[in-house]
Design a protein around this motif. Sequence first.
Motif, PDB file in Angstrom:
ATOM      1  N   ARG A  99       0.834  -1.213   0.000  1.00 15.55           N
ATOM      2  CA  ARG A  99       0.000   0.000   0.000  1.00 15.55           C
ATOM      3  C   ARG A  99       0.866   1.259   0.000  1.00 15.55           C
ATOM      4  O   ARG A  99       0.584   2.219  -0.717  1.00 15.55           O
ATOM      5  N   GLU A 102       3.758   5.700  -5.582  1.00 20.82           N
ATOM      6  CA  GLU A 102       3.819   5.670  -7.043  1.00 20.82           C
ATOM      7  C   GLU A 102       2.718   6.551  -7.644  1.00 20.82           C
ATOM      8  O   GLU A 102       2.926   7.213  -8.660  1.00 20.82           O
ATOM      9  N   GLU A 103       1.552   6.561  -6.951  1.00 18.49           N
ATOM     10  CA  GLU A 103       0.450   7.390  -7.442  1.00 18.49           C
ATOM     11  C   GLU A 103       0.793   8.869  -7.338  1.00 18.49           C
ATOM     12  O   GLU A 103       0.533   9.649  -8.241  1.00 18.49           O
ATOM     13  N   SER A 130       2.409   1.679  -3.432  1.00 18.95           N
ATOM     14  CA  SER A 130       1.407   2.075  -4.429  1.00 18.95           C
ATOM     15  C   SER A 130       1.061   3.540  -4.273  1.00 18.95           C
ATOM     16  O   SER A 130       0.962   4.273  -5.267  1.00 18.95           O
TER      17      SER A 130
END
Lengths: 199, 194
Positions: free
Chosen positions: B172, B178-179, B175
Motif C-alpha cells: 500500500r 507511485e500514485e 502504491s
Amino acid sequence: MRARVLLAPLVVLAAWLAVGAWWTQGFQAFTSFAAARVAAGPTPRPAPALDVIDEHGARWDAGAPGDRYNLVQPMYLSCATACPIAMSRLSVLSERLTDLVPERLRLVSLSVAGDPPEQLGPRWRAHGANPGWSLTTFADGPDAATLRALGVYVFVREDGVINHGLDLYLIDPAGLVVAVLDPDLPIEQQEERIRSAIP
Amino acid sequence: MKRLIAIAAGAALLSLPAVDAWFASAMVRVMLLELPLWALLGALAARSRRTSWSLSASLAALVFALGAIAFWLLPRSLDVAQSEAGADHLMHASLFLAGAALAVSLPRTPLTVRLALGLYTCSMVFAMGMFYVSFDALVCGAFDRRQQLVLGSWLLRLTAPLTLAFLIAAVRGLSRLEEVHPAAAGATLEVGAP
C-alpha cells in the motif's frame, strides 16, 4: 546537508551503545547469570569466605585455604528442576575422578536457600553417602552477597522457586577460584578441565 | 483532551500493583502485552499532539525508540524490572516514550527505512521465537523454562500474521507513493545508488 541530518541520530545511537556496553559489561553479559559470572572477575581470584555446615553438622569454610581443592556447586534441596540433574551429573563426575576424590578434591554442594543442616544428612545418604561429596548450607542462613561474590546469580520467585546459576567453582588449596565450569559442558570436558587445573 | 485523560487512565490502570503483578506472573504477558501496551499508550499520546519535527529529530527519535525496545528485550533487563520497582517504573516510562517517539518519527521516516524496519521486526520476532523454543537453558532468572517455551511458541505464531500485515502495508505504501510521485517511488527505493 546529509551529515547534519545524521548527526542527532548518531549521537543517540552512540548514547545507546554506551548504555548497552555498560549494562552488558562490554557486550559480554546479556543474562543475569552471565552478568554475575563476569562481575565476580576473572580467574584466578580469591574465593569469598564460605562459612558452611555440612551433612554431619561440622562447620567449616569451603572458600578458605586448606589441604585440597573444593568443587562448589550451588543447589537447594527442594529444587525440582535443574538441581537434581546437576547433582546427578556431579555424582557421575565423582565416579570419573576417583583418583582425586576425596584426597585431593572435595565436591561441595552448597544450598542457596538456607536449607536446615538436619535435612542435608538424609539427602547425602540418598546420594550414596559419598565421603568425597559434602552437602552444605550457609551457617548463618542464606547469604546472597557471598553467592554474588562467588559469581552465582540468585532470583527468588514469589512461588518459592529459586532460579540460580549452576556453574561449578573450583577453589584451589590456596583459596583461589581457579576455574568456573559451565554446567552444560559434557561431563568428559568438565573432567578434563578439572584435571588440567589440578596439577 | 479526552484522549489524554483516557491515556492517563490507561497508564494508571497498567501501573496498578495487581495489574503489574498479573503481567509479571508470566513471561508471555510481559513481552507480548505489557511492553506493547506501554508503547501503544505513548504512541496514542504523541498522536494527540501536532508536531513538526525535522527529519534529523525524527530519525533521532526513531533510534531512541529502537534502543529502548532493544534494551528491555535483554534478559538481564527483564530480570531487573521484575525484581526492582524502580527498574519496573523505568521500563514503563521508557517504553511509553519509545511509543511516542515511534509515532512521531515513523510518518517522517523515508519509506525505504520503514520497509527495512518492518522486515527486520518480522525476522526478529521469528528469530526470538525460535530461540525461546529451542534454547535449553533458562534465559531469564525471573521466569522458568516452560514460560520461555510458551513465549517462543507465541512469537512463532505471530510471525505469519505480522509478516502478512507488513507486506500489505508495504504494498500500500509503495502504491501510494507511485500514485503521488511516479518517479519518486523508484528513486526512494534506489537510495544509495550512484
